[in-house]
Design an enzyme around this catalytic site. Structure first.
Site, PDB file in Angstrom:
ATOM      1  N   ARG A 151       0.846  -1.194   0.000  1.00 56.86           N
ATOM      2  CA  ARG A 151       0.000   0.000   0.000  1.00 56.86           C
ATOM      3  C   ARG A 151       0.886   1.251   0.000  1.00 56.86           C
ATOM      4  O   ARG A 151       2.033   1.206   0.460  1.00 56.86           O
ATOM      5  CB  ARG A 151      -0.909   0.010   1.226  1.00 56.86           C
ATOM      6  CG  ARG A 151      -1.823  -1.208   1.343  1.00 56.86           C
ATOM      7  CD  ARG A 151      -2.591  -1.188   2.656  1.00 56.86           C
ATOM      8  NE  ARG A 151      -3.493  -2.331   2.782  1.00 56.86           N
ATOM      9  CZ  ARG A 151      -3.168  -3.482   3.370  1.00 56.86           C
ATOM     10  NH1 ARG A 151      -1.953  -3.631   3.897  1.00 56.86           N
ATOM     11  NH2 ARG A 151      -4.035  -4.471   3.444  1.00 56.86           N
ATOM     12  N   LYS A 175      -1.620  -2.972   8.069  1.00 57.28           N
ATOM     13  CA  LYS A 175      -2.779  -2.641   8.887  1.00 57.28           C
ATOM     14  C   LYS A 175      -2.761  -3.442  10.177  1.00 57.28           C
ATOM     15  O   LYS A 175      -2.374  -4.607  10.196  1.00 57.28           O
ATOM     16  CB  LYS A 175      -4.070  -2.924   8.108  1.00 57.28           C
ATOM     17  CG  LYS A 175      -4.328  -1.963   6.968  1.00 57.28           C
ATOM     18  CD  LYS A 175      -5.684  -2.231   6.329  1.00 57.28           C
ATOM     19  CE  LYS A 175      -6.006  -1.206   5.253  1.00 57.28           C
ATOM     20  NZ  LYS A 175      -7.323  -1.450   4.621  1.00 57.28           N
ATOM     21  N   HIS A 246      -2.893   2.362  -5.602  1.00 56.50           N
ATOM     22  CA  HIS A 246      -3.711   1.180  -5.337  1.00 56.50           C
ATOM     23  C   HIS A 246      -3.959   0.399  -6.624  1.00 56.50           C
ATOM     24  O   HIS A 246      -4.112  -0.826  -6.608  1.00 56.50           O
ATOM     25  CB  HIS A 246      -5.036   1.575  -4.687  1.00 56.50           C
ATOM     26  CG  HIS A 246      -5.558   0.553  -3.723  1.00 56.50           C
ATOM     27  ND1 HIS A 246      -4.884   0.195  -2.572  1.00 56.50           N
ATOM     28  CD2 HIS A 246      -6.679  -0.210  -3.746  1.00 56.50           C
ATOM     29  CE1 HIS A 246      -5.571  -0.726  -1.921  1.00 56.50           C
ATOM     30  NE2 HIS A 246      -6.656  -0.997  -2.611  1.00 56.50           N
ATOM     31  N   ARG A 249      -1.126  -1.807  -7.068  1.00 54.64           N
ATOM     32  CA  ARG A 249      -1.291  -2.956  -6.153  1.00 54.64           C
ATOM     33  C   ARG A 249      -2.230  -3.981  -6.772  1.00 54.64           C
ATOM     34  O   ARG A 249      -1.951  -5.186  -6.765  1.00 54.64           O
ATOM     35  CB  ARG A 249      -1.831  -2.443  -4.822  1.00 54.64           C
ATOM     36  CG  ARG A 249      -2.149  -3.509  -3.774  1.00 54.64           C
ATOM     37  CD  ARG A 249      -2.547  -2.782  -2.487  1.00 54.64           C
ATOM     38  NE  ARG A 249      -3.216  -3.634  -1.518  1.00 54.64           N
ATOM     39  CZ  ARG A 249      -2.601  -4.392  -0.614  1.00 54.64           C
ATOM     40  NH1 ARG A 249      -1.288  -4.435  -0.592  1.00 54.64           N
ATOM     41  NH2 ARG A 249      -3.288  -5.111   0.255  1.00 54.64           N
ATOM     42  N   HIS A 272      -3.426  -9.322   3.275  1.00 51.14           N
ATOM     43  CA  HIS A 272      -4.861  -9.424   3.505  1.00 51.14           C
ATOM     44  C   HIS A 272      -5.127 -10.349   4.689  1.00 51.14           C
ATOM     45  O   HIS A 272      -4.575 -11.452   4.755  1.00 51.14           O
ATOM     46  CB  HIS A 272      -5.578  -9.985   2.274  1.00 51.14           C
ATOM     47  CG  HIS A 272      -5.645  -9.028   1.129  1.00 51.14           C
ATOM     48  ND1 HIS A 272      -5.809  -9.425  -0.183  1.00 51.14           N
ATOM     49  CD2 HIS A 272      -5.582  -7.677   1.097  1.00 51.14           C
ATOM     50  CE1 HIS A 272      -5.842  -8.358  -0.963  1.00 51.14           C
ATOM     51  NE2 HIS A 272      -5.706  -7.298  -0.210  1.00 51.14           N
ATOM     52  N   TYR A 281      -9.348 -10.598  -6.817  1.00 48.51           N
ATOM     53  CA  TYR A 281      -8.458 -10.532  -7.972  1.00 48.51           C
ATOM     54  C   TYR A 281      -8.684 -11.697  -8.927  1.00 48.51           C
ATOM     55  O   TYR A 281      -8.382 -11.586 -10.116  1.00 48.51           O
ATOM     56  CB  TYR A 281      -7.001 -10.489  -7.511  1.00 48.51           C
ATOM     57  CG  TYR A 281      -6.717  -9.291  -6.651  1.00 48.51           C
ATOM     58  CD1 TYR A 281      -6.628  -8.016  -7.206  1.00 48.51           C
ATOM     59  CD2 TYR A 281      -6.581  -9.399  -5.269  1.00 48.51           C
ATOM     60  CE1 TYR A 281      -6.397  -6.908  -6.414  1.00 48.51           C
ATOM     61  CE2 TYR A 281      -6.345  -8.297  -4.476  1.00 48.51           C
ATOM     62  CZ  TYR A 281      -6.259  -7.057  -5.054  1.00 48.51           C
ATOM     63  OH  TYR A 281      -6.043  -5.957  -4.270  1.00 48.51           O
TER      64      TYR A 281
END
Length: 300
Positions: A151, A175, A246, A249, A272, A281
């Site tokens: 990110r 995150k 993004h 990404r 993730h 995806y």
């Protein structure tokens, strides 16, 4: 209210481990709610928060055209706050328990074709041929984003010690303060070595600290600057969609899957927490497969 928000911000950071970006978003949502509360209740007494008022606030947001993804986040913000405020004794009962989070419509992200990604990397590389420090930095931004799929906030947060050039891996803090390792290839290694040797020393100052990527004045690179770099690079690629970090990404994940990478490997690389997020995806690659079939197959 400011004191309550300050205490809630400390809770988000220290107990929930939320990033600075998430804290800003949650606090912004709550300021919007408190303004709405003051319009309906004289003095904006916190104890007046109720389920109907929360629903009215969200309905007003939806009526103003706020996206479903934003509504979902604002609902989560409020539910987190009301649960915390109830435990703190600021509310006698939690009005957010019955508040439902709107389901965000998942849309297929815009991605580059592999030839467009190559053209974008070449465009960034051509700009760095003259050895301009910022051009060297811009090349590294584009190469790392596409090579690792990290990110933009994770990119800007990198320190020099987070890079292992010999093993060609990055240590990324994602995150929820979760740490992961992201590999990169030879082109990104070349861009990294040139930036560290010829680019960074030219713009670094006594206040630069350990930041890997720097702005023109020597401070840590801002995410907005990185987005501008990516958009400008994409504008040099004919026919490419106007994507930001993004989008790179998304493109990295899609091209990995198209190349035969395992879904769980891609999940780990992107950081993730849920495989369901990574599965988005696979829909992109299937959509591209259908488009090629429709165009090329005689019986399509």
């Amino acid at each position: 209210m400011p004191a309550v928000l300050d205490e809630f911000a400390a809770f988000l950071e220290l107990e929930r481990g939320r990033s600075a970006h998430t804290q800003r978003a949650y606090l912004g949502d709550l300021r919007s709610l408190f303004e709405f509360l003051e319009q309906r209740v004289p003095g904006g007494d916190l104890s007046a928060l109720s389920l109907p008022l929360l629903r009215s606030w969200l309905a007003a947001q939806a009526g103003a055209g706020v996206a479903r993804t934003t509504l979902a986040r604002r609902t989560s913000s409020v539910k987190t706050f009301t649960a915390w405020a109830t435990r703190r004794g600021l509310l006698s009962a939690d009005p957010g328990t019955r508040l439902r989070v709107p389901k965000a419509r998942r849309t297929l992200p815009a991605v580059l074709r592999q030839d467009q990604a190559l053209a974008a990397m070449n465009a960034a590389s051509s700009g760095a041929q003259q050895g301009d420090p910022l051009a060297l930095r811009d090349r590294l931004i584009v190469e790392l984003l596409y090579a690792t799929g990290i990110r933009v906030s994770e990119l800007c947060g990198l320190d020099i010690d987070d890079v292992d050039i010999g093993r060609r891996v990055l240590r990324v803090l994602g995150k929820g303060n979760k740490q992961r390792t992201a590999p990169f290839g030879e082109p990104a290694e070349d861009a990294l070595r040139r930036w560290l040797a010829d680019g960074r020393p030219a713009v670094a100052t006594s206040t630069s600290g350990p930041a890997l990527l720097l702005g023109a004045r020597g401070g840590r690179l801002d995410a907005r600057q990185a987005r501008t770099v990516v958009h400008e690079t994409m504008s040099a690629v004919e026919g490419a969609p106007d994507i930001g970090p993004h989008g790179l990404r998304h493109s990295a994940a899609t091209h990995l899957l198209e190349g035969g990478a395992d879904l769980r490997i891609v999940q780990e690389m992107l950081g993730h927490s849920s495989l369901a997020t990574t599965q988005l995806y696979t829909h992109v690659t299937v959509a591209r497969l259908r488009a090629v079939h429709d165009q090329a197959h005689p019986r399509a």
